[in-house]
Design an enzyme around this catalytic site. Structure first.
Site, short mmCIF file in Angstrom:
data_model
loop_
_atom_site.label_atom_id
_atom_site.label_comp_id
_atom_site.label_asym_id
_atom_site.label_seq_id
_atom_site.Cartn_x
_atom_site.Cartn_y
_atom_site.Cartn_z
N CYS A 85 0.86 -1.18 0.00
CA CYS A 85 0.00 0.00 0.00
C CYS A 85 0.90 1.23 0.00
O CYS A 85 1.66 1.44 0.96
CB CYS A 85 -0.91 -0.02 1.22
SG CYS A 85 -1.98 1.41 1.26
N GLY A 86 0.81 2.01 -1.07
CA GLY A 86 1.70 3.17 -1.21
C GLY A 86 1.39 4.26 -0.22
O GLY A 86 2.27 4.74 0.51
N HIS A 87 0.11 4.67 -0.15
CA HIS A 87 -0.21 5.76 0.78
C HIS A 87 0.06 5.29 2.21
O HIS A 87 0.50 6.06 3.05
CB HIS A 87 -1.67 6.22 0.61
CG HIS A 87 -2.64 5.52 1.50
ND1 HIS A 87 -3.34 4.40 1.14
CD2 HIS A 87 -2.97 5.76 2.79
CE1 HIS A 87 -4.08 4.00 2.15
NE2 HIS A 87 -3.88 4.79 3.16
N HIS A 205 -8.51 -3.67 -7.75
CA HIS A 205 -8.52 -2.20 -7.81
C HIS A 205 -8.84 -1.77 -9.24
O HIS A 205 -8.25 -2.30 -10.19
CB HIS A 205 -7.15 -1.62 -7.44
CG HIS A 205 -6.76 -1.81 -6.01
ND1 HIS A 205 -6.37 -3.02 -5.49
CD2 HIS A 205 -6.68 -0.90 -4.99
CE1 HIS A 205 -6.08 -2.86 -4.20
NE2 HIS A 205 -6.25 -1.60 -3.88
N ASP A 231 -10.20 5.68 -3.15
CA ASP A 231 -8.95 6.16 -2.56
C ASP A 231 -8.94 7.68 -2.61
O ASP A 231 -9.05 8.27 -3.69
CB ASP A 231 -7.76 5.58 -3.35
CG ASP A 231 -6.46 5.69 -2.57
OD1 ASP A 231 -6.34 6.61 -1.74
OD2 ASP A 231 -5.57 4.84 -2.80
N CYS A 235 -3.31 7.04 -4.87
CA CYS A 235 -3.02 5.61 -4.77
C CYS A 235 -1.58 5.30 -5.21
O CYS A 235 -1.25 5.38 -6.40
CB CYS A 235 -4.01 4.78 -5.59
SG CYS A 235 -3.91 3.02 -5.21
N GLY A 236 -0.76 4.93 -4.25
CA GLY A 236 0.66 4.68 -4.55
C GLY A 236 0.86 3.48 -5.46
O GLY A 236 1.64 3.55 -6.43
N THR A 237 0.17 2.38 -5.16
CA THR A 237 0.34 1.21 -6.02
C THR A 237 -0.35 1.46 -7.37
O THR A 237 0.12 0.98 -8.41
CB THR A 237 -0.22 -0.07 -5.33
OG1 THR A 237 -1.55 0.20 -4.85
CG2 THR A 237 0.65 -0.49 -4.18
O1 PYC Z 1 -1.79 3.87 -1.96
O2 PYC Z 1 -1.30 1.88 -2.74
C1 PYC Z 1 -2.07 2.68 -2.22
C2 PYC Z 1 -3.42 2.20 -1.82
C3 PYC Z 1 -3.97 0.99 -2.06
C4 PYC Z 1 -5.25 1.01 -1.52
C5 PYC Z 1 -5.46 2.24 -0.96
N1 PYC Z 1 -4.32 2.97 -1.17
#
Ligand code: PYC
Length: 308
Positions: A85-87, A205, A231, A235-237
């Site tokens: 999870c990036g965030h 996602h 999100d 979303c980082g990923t």
């Molecule tokens: O930031 O990767 C992310 C992420 C995945 C689900 C919610 N945020």
């Protein structure tokens, strides 16, 4: 059980800093399996109402198995578990700094899908070097009621994404319900047609892209998370998966910056390096802010103690 809450560009992360279940000392994937198979009530009770809500992502802080890492982490949400999870990683880094567990500069975090290198620029600003990301399939067709044939790319950025380059709906906060309903239909269509990521990985996602009205930014997105919440961050990923598609299409050069805006206007900066002909190493930069710290309580006889 003690926690610290933060948000990364509006998207919440609850880090469990003390009192989580004993998952043994296997690698992070083994500990995630243990959590999923034997302690799923922990996940549900920490993240669902009345203690949390559907947008929240949980991060169980663990001792790393890989001793070159500063910490280990398992991410989870209202319906299950996230490989990465990036965030959440940005929120975790800011939390570890607040706890005095790490200083500014480089750190390494172990996740079930690999080691993530992190750079803490200040008490709030963080870059993460995500796991290797790649596009698996281009222009995959799905049928969506009321929209006809819709095309998207399947890409990995630490989770599986279906990315639609031009959203058929305007990416505006006023459209949140419609955007959510559309993405849920896309996901159902993927499921019905058994369309998955590599190795039957579930595409949980959905990411819609479109133009941004903010000068200096490249694109705006809407990302639907597995449990039906959107999100708040870019979303980082999801941004990593997007970079993999842009790289594969030759639309973004290595080390060139990509500024990705979320549906609520928060921004991640992203760039990448090639690892080989198909995989990239993405770097995502964003900011997180702490907003709460406390203790979760479970009283005997609470009918909703395990979460709603
Ligand atoms: O930031 O990767 C992310 C992420 C995945 C689900 C919610 N945020």
């Amino acid at each position: 059980m003690k926690f610290i809450d933060s948000h990364t560009g509006g998207e919440p992360t609850r880090v469990i800093i003390e009192g989580g279940p004993d998952l043994g000392d296997g690698d992070l994937q083994e500990r995630l399996d243990n959590l999923r198979n034997h302690h799923d009530d922990f996940r549900s009770s920490v993240i669902n109402e009345p203690r949390g809500w559907d947008a929240m992502v949980g991060a169980l802080l663990c001792e790393p198995h890989d001793k070159t890492c500063d910490a280990g982490v398992i991410f989870f949400n209202n319906v299950g578990y996230l490989g990465m999870c990036g965030h959440g990683t940005i929120g975790l880094a800011v939390t570890l700094y607040e706890m005095g567990r790490v200083g500014l500069g480089a750190l390494r975090l172990e996740t079930p899908v690999g080691v993530v290198k992190v750079e803490l620029h200040s008490s709030n600003r963080v870059s993460i070097r995500n796991v290797p990301s790649y596009r698996f399939k281009k222009d995959v067709e799905v049928q969506v009621d009321g929209f006809g044939t819709v095309y998207g790319d399947i890409a990995w950025g630490g989770n599986w994404f279906f990315l639609i380059e031009e959203s058929p709906l305007t990416l505006d906060k006023a459209n949140l319900k419609k955007l959510t309903a559309f993405c849920l239909q896309v996901r159902s269509s993927l499921e019905e047609n058994r369309i998955s990521g590599e190795g039957q990985g579930e595409i949980d996602h959905i990411e819609l892209s479109g133009p941004t009205n903010t000068a200096g930014l490249n694109s705006k997105n809407f990302v639907l998370c597995p449990g039906g919440a959107y999100d708040r961050s870019p979303c980082g990923t999801g941004t990593s998966a997007k970079l993999a598609c842009l790289a594969a299409d030759g639309k973004l050069k290595p080390r060139e910056n990509w500024s990705q805006e979320s549906i609520i206007g928060s921004v991640f900066d992203g760039s990448y390096e090639w690892i080989d002909e198909s995989r990239i190493l993405p770097t995502i930069t964003g900011s997180a802010h702490l907003y709460s710290r406390g203790e979760l309580l479970w009283q005997e006889g609470d009918p909703f103690g395990k979460g709603i």
